[in-house]
Design a protein around this motif. Structure first.
Motif, PDB file in Angstrom:
ATOM      1  N   LEU A   1      96.739  42.883  70.132  1.00 29.41           N
ATOM      2  CA  LEU A   1      97.813  43.866  70.300  1.00 29.41           C
ATOM      3  C   LEU A   1      99.138  43.242  70.741  1.00 29.41           C
ATOM      4  N   SER A   2      99.097  42.050  71.332  1.00 31.28           N
ATOM      5  CA  SER A   2     100.338  41.446  71.826  1.00 31.28           C
ATOM      6  C   SER A   2     100.189  39.943  71.993  1.00 31.28           C
ATOM      7  N   LYS A   3     101.273  39.223  71.750  1.00 28.61           N
ATOM      8  CA  LYS A   3     101.279  37.775  71.967  1.00 28.61           C
ATOM      9  C   LYS A   3     101.281  37.421  73.451  1.00 28.61           C
ATOM     10  N   ARG A   4     101.494  38.405  74.309  1.00 28.77           N
ATOM     11  CA  ARG A   4     101.458  38.159  75.762  1.00 28.77           C
ATOM     12  C   ARG A   4     100.051  38.348  76.325  1.00 28.77           C
ATOM     13  N   LEU A   5      99.063  38.565  75.451  1.00 25.41           N
ATOM     14  CA  LEU A   5      97.667  38.691  75.876  1.00 25.41           C
ATOM     15  C   LEU A   5      96.896  37.448  75.460  1.00 25.41           C
ATOM     16  N   LEU A   6      96.214  36.840  76.424  1.00 28.08           N
ATOM     17  CA  LEU A   6      95.354  35.681  76.178  1.00 28.08           C
ATOM     18  C   LEU A   6      93.934  36.039  76.590  1.00 28.08           C
ATOM     19  N   PRO A   7      92.922  35.671  75.803  1.00 27.98           N
ATOM     20  CA  PRO A   7      91.555  35.963  76.234  1.00 27.98           C
ATOM     21  C   PRO A   7      91.103  35.075  77.392  1.00 27.98           C
ATOM     22  N   THR A   8      90.365  35.690  78.316  1.00 26.09           N
ATOM     23  CA  THR A   8      89.624  34.919  79.316  1.00 26.09           C
ATOM     24  C   THR A   8      88.164  34.924  78.889  1.00 26.09           C
ATOM     25  N   PHE A   9      87.689  33.768  78.458  1.00 23.74           N
ATOM     26  CA  PHE A   9      86.283  33.633  78.070  1.00 23.74           C
ATOM     27  C   PHE A   9      85.475  33.234  79.293  1.00 23.74           C
TER      28      PHE A   9
ATOM     29  N   GLU B   1      85.343  42.276  71.662  1.00 23.11           N
ATOM     30  CA  GLU B   1      86.182  43.342  72.226  1.00 23.11           C
ATOM     31  C   GLU B   1      87.422  42.767  72.899  1.00 23.11           C
ATOM     32  N   ILE B   2      87.249  41.662  73.611  1.00 24.88           N
ATOM     33  CA  ILE B   2      88.382  41.039  74.307  1.00 24.88           C
ATOM     34  C   ILE B   2      89.367  40.433  73.308  1.00 24.88           C
ATOM     35  N   ILE B   3      88.851  39.727  72.315  1.00 19.19           N
ATOM     36  CA  ILE B   3      89.741  39.128  71.307  1.00 19.19           C
ATOM     37  C   ILE B   3      90.479  40.213  70.532  1.00 19.19           C
ATOM     38  N   ASP B   4      89.772  41.292  70.181  1.00 19.95           N
ATOM     39  CA  ASP B   4      90.411  42.400  69.460  1.00 19.95           C
ATOM     40  C   ASP B   4      91.523  43.031  70.306  1.00 19.95           C
ATOM     41  N   LEU B   5      91.288  43.171  71.608  1.00 23.48           N
ATOM     42  CA  LEU B   5      92.325  43.691  72.502  1.00 23.48           C
ATOM     43  C   LEU B   5      93.551  42.775  72.491  1.00 23.48           C
ATOM     44  N   CYS B   6      93.304  41.476  72.472  1.00 23.54           N
ATOM     45  CA  CYS B   6      94.396  40.499  72.514  1.00 23.54           C
ATOM     46  C   CYS B   6      95.228  40.473  71.229  1.00 23.54           C
TER      47      CYS B   6
ATOM     48  N   TYR C   1     101.405  35.683  81.005  1.00 27.77           N
ATOM     49  CA  TYR C   1     100.328  36.241  80.175  1.00 27.77           C
ATOM     50  C   TYR C   1      99.430  37.172  80.984  1.00 27.77           C
ATOM     51  N   LEU C   2      98.949  38.215  80.312  1.00 34.96           N
ATOM     52  CA  LEU C   2      97.834  39.007  80.811  1.00 34.96           C
ATOM     53  C   LEU C   2      96.582  38.512  80.113  1.00 34.96           C
ATOM     54  N   CYS C   3      95.498  38.335  80.882  1.00 38.90           N
ATOM     55  CA  CYS C   3      94.291  37.694  80.343  1.00 38.90           C
ATOM     56  C   CYS C   3      93.053  38.555  80.579  1.00 38.90           C
ATOM     57  N   PRO C   4      92.765  39.493  79.667  1.00 38.81           N
ATOM     58  CA  PRO C   4      91.548  40.295  79.811  1.00 38.81           C
ATOM     59  C   PRO C   4      90.298  39.412  79.715  1.00 38.81           C
ATOM     60  N   GLU C   5      89.299  39.755  80.514  1.00 40.25           N
ATOM     61  CA  GLU C   5      88.134  38.873  80.689  1.00 40.25           C
ATOM     62  C   GLU C   5      86.876  39.437  80.035  1.00 40.25           C
ATOM     63  N   THR C   6      86.097  38.566  79.419  1.00 41.39           N
ATOM     64  CA  THR C   6      84.776  38.962  78.934  1.00 41.39           C
ATOM     65  C   THR C   6      83.889  39.298  80.129  1.00 41.39           C
ATOM     66  N   MET C   7      83.079  40.340  79.980  1.00 41.14           N
ATOM     67  CA  MET C   7      82.318  40.852  81.117  1.00 41.14           C
ATOM     68  C   MET C   7      80.817  40.639  80.945  1.00 41.14           C
ATOM     69  N   GLY C   8      80.072  40.722  82.063  1.00 35.89           N
ATOM     70  CA  GLY C   8      78.672  40.315  82.046  1.00 35.89           C
ATOM     71  C   GLY C   8      77.645  41.419  82.141  1.00 35.89           C
TER      72      GLY C   8
END
Length: 291
Positions: A170-178, A163-168, A146-153
């Motif tokens: 796009l693909s089942k190989r994307l998991l959010p990093t909260f 924004e992170i959930i919306d990005l995810c 998995y690629l895990c884009p991260e919420t930023m501070g």
């Protein structure tokens, strides 16, 4: 009931104070603390040989510690410069190779910054570029990584939880990093109750479905913030900035989640991971007694 796993992002100060010097020693040390996870950061670049990565990965497997990897901090898919875009793609493809060598399965990354673009322009560029490169990335990731884009501070970074959930999506190989410390810092201390966490997971359930939301990646630490968001990471000794893990733990149990929870405290990440695991197990125990 879902099973939450806990572990540190990198080695605590106590690891080095006890005389340890090598990442090869981290798996057994982490296991001895009663933890389940470890996140290795390539934040400043990929400075490790493939051979070393394989040896380290074998050591983590031997000790039963699951490993995730943090990609370099230089990634910015909203940089209009095509050469910089190509470098960002390279940071992910190289990261996927290291995932395989390390026997890890999650590559965490910071997706983008606004730079001179408006937020809307930056988000649009990020989404369009990801659509463009996803077929190649999905091929590299296969069915297990998995690629895990991260919420930023910080306010100029792309990475609100929506924004992170919306990005995810796009693909089942994307998991959010909260990263709840980041979310709290960006929103000036908004995470105060169970409901504040529930609305984040609720949005993910709607957009991503149950399966991926339940195995989300989590970063947790207390973070000092100012008007532009994140300033610095703190330890669990902080009683000013938050957020409090106690407010999140009930949601993890209520929603039957099986998240990976990585602690990013400043120097006490293993110790604070142990604290979180104890709080979680105590809450589970209390639930069972109440039934």
């Amino acid at each position: 009931m879902g099973k939450i796993l806990f572990g540190p992002a990198g080695n605590s100060e106590s690891f080095f104070n006890e005389g340890h010097t090598s990442t090869m020693e981290a798996p057994s040390w982490t296991k001895a603390k009663g933890l389940d996870l470890f996140e290795y950061s390539f934040g400043q670049g990929y400075r490790m040989s493939s051979e070393t990565a394989v040896k380290i990965g074998d050591e983590f497997v031997k000790n039963g510690i699951e490993l995730s990897v943090h990609a370099p901090y230089f990634i910015n898919f909203a940089n209009p410069d095509e050469e910089m875009f190509a470098k960002s793609v390279g940071y992910l493809t190289t990261g996927i190779k290291f995932l395989k060598n390390l026997k890890a399965n999650r590559l965490i990354f910071h997706p983008a910054s606004c730079g001179k673009l408006t937020r809307e322009e930056a988000v649009s560029l990020l989404m369009n570029r990801f659509k463009e490169i996803l077929p190649t990335l999905e091929e590299e990731l296969g069915d297990t990584l998995y690629l895990c884009p991260e919420t930023m501070g910080k306010t100029m970074q792309i990475g609100t939880y929506k924004e992170i959930i919306d990005l995810c999506t796009l693909s089942k190989r994307l998991l959010p990093t909260f990263d709840f410390g980041h979310i709290n810092a960006l929103t000036q201390g908004s995470l105060k109750t169970k409901d504040d966490y529930k609305k984040i997971f609720d949005y993910a359930f709607v957009k991503l479905g149950e399966e991926r939301t339940k195995i989300s990646h989590i970063h947790f630490s207390k973070i000092q913030y100012g008007t532009k968001g994140e300033i610095r990471h703190l330890t669990f000794a902080d009683e000013v900035y938050g957020p409090r893990f106690e407010d999140l733990v009930d949601v993890l149990i209520d929603y039957n989640l099986s998240c990976h929870v990585i602690c990013e405290s400043a120097g006490t990440m293993a110790e604070d991971s142990v604290t979180m695991k104890k709080i979680y197990l105590k809450s589970l125990e209390n639930r069972k007694k109440a039934k």
